[in-house]
Design a protein around this motif. Structure first.
Motif, PDB file in Angstrom:
ATOM      1  N   ARG A  66      25.909  46.310  87.439  1.00  0.00           N
ATOM      2  CA  ARG A  66      26.289  47.703  87.665  1.00  0.00           C
ATOM      3  C   ARG A  66      26.128  48.503  86.380  1.00  0.00           C
ATOM      4  O   ARG A  66      26.319  47.966  85.277  1.00  0.00           O
ATOM      5  N   TRP A 119      26.778  52.743  84.764  1.00  0.00           N
ATOM      6  CA  TRP A 119      27.236  54.124  84.910  1.00  0.00           C
ATOM      7  C   TRP A 119      26.750  54.959  83.726  1.00  0.00           C
ATOM      8  O   TRP A 119      26.651  54.454  82.600  1.00  0.00           O
ATOM      9  N   LYS A 158      29.236  58.321  86.174  1.00  0.00           N
ATOM     10  CA  LYS A 158      28.550  58.305  87.469  1.00  0.00           C
ATOM     11  C   LYS A 158      27.766  57.007  87.608  1.00  0.00           C
ATOM     12  O   LYS A 158      26.964  56.663  86.741  1.00  0.00           O
ATOM     13  N   GLN A 159      27.997  56.303  88.709  1.00  0.00           N
ATOM     14  CA  GLN A 159      27.292  55.043  88.896  1.00  0.00           C
ATOM     15  C   GLN A 159      25.856  55.288  89.360  1.00  0.00           C
ATOM     16  O   GLN A 159      25.603  56.024  90.304  1.00  0.00           O
TER      17      GLN A 159
END
Length: 274
Positions: free
Chosen positions: A194, A196, A200-201
């Motif tokens: 993941r 960001w 905000k991803q």
């Protein structure tokens, strides 16, 4: 085992996490020797405890070479409108691009297209030369870490030649915070990744989506080069890079990038101007 190097840049000391999760100092002037000592110790609890970690450096002190794999996730190839490669796309990064996981990353002069890429890094622990099959490959892996394969897309794609110009700018490979030994990772093809930017991803993928898995990559690369202890393989990135977005939200000075991989820790970098 979790192994790390902590302290000011250029003065890092090797530490390892004991059974209680607390970091213990592996004493020694030579970082490679300290790393081997950590791996060979059955217990760490009798070693000095690090009360506070102010900075994680890269978990390896001497990286031999960084071999990178391009377009190795199906969704990333799709978002960039690229064909699925028939064989791994290979390029190199120099070891002096490596910085700690939370160190500042410098946007190159004249850059307008600096991009992010969360990647699983594979650290080689045993020499791999002309392996017979992928089934042999994982026996040559020491462990895994988080890598950010920072890229300048104009330099990489639009300036002629190979990708190297967009991949080897200084600070373009934050690495760490720690190395998790291979015995602690049940399946390197079942890890979530993941990333960001400013909260905000943008990336939320899984290593299950790799076109060429870790074992295949180690075997494949061993047919073209000798993989030696301390070499690192950056295995590619899932969808969600700036290059693949309609508005191309490339990085600017002051942006904050955070990234993580299941079980391997987190990074956080503020981007500045070179």
């Amino acid at each position: 085992m979790r192994i790390a190097r902590v302290g000011p840049a250029g003065q890092e000391q090797v530490v390892a996490a004991g059974s209680d999760g607390i970091w213990h100092l592996i004493e020694g002037d030579d970082a490679d020797l300290a790393l081997r000592t950590a791996l060979d110790r059955p217990a760490l609890d009798d070693l000095p405890v690090i009360e506070q970690v102010d900075r994680f450096g890269p978990p390896l002190g001497r990286i031999g070479k960084i071999v990178c794999i391009g377009l190795n996730y199906r969704d990333h190839a799709a978002e960039t409108k690229a064909e699925i490669p028939g064989e791994p796309i290979v390029f190199l990064k120099t070891p002096d691009t490596v910085v700690g996981p939370d160190d500042e990353v410098l946007i190159p002069r004249k850059s307008t297209k600096t991009d992010w890429e969360v990647e699983l890094a594979v650290v080689i622990g045993r020499e791999a030369r002309y392996l017979d099959s992928p089934e042999q490959a994982l026996d040559h892996v020491l462990g895994y870490a988080v890598s950010n394969d920072v890229s300048e897309r104009e330099f990489q794609i639009e300036r002629g030649g190979q990708w190297d110009k967009g991949k080897n700018c200084e600070t373009f490979n934050p690495f760490g915070p720690w190395l998790l030994t291979a015995d602690e990772v049940a399946d390197p093809q079942q890890l979530g990744l993941r990333l960001w930017v400013n909260g905000k991803q943008w990336q939320n993928g899984t290593t299950a989506d790799m076109i060429f898995g870790v074992a295949h990559l180690v075997w494949y690369l061993s047919q073209f080069m000798v993989l030696r202890p301390g070499d690192v393989i950056n295995t590619g990135t899932p969808a969600g890079v700036a290059l693949g977005q309609p508005d191309k939200p490339y990085l600017r000075a002051g942006d904050v990038v955070e990234l993580e991989i299941d079980g391997l820790g987190k990074q956080r970098q503020t981007f500045g101007a070179a």
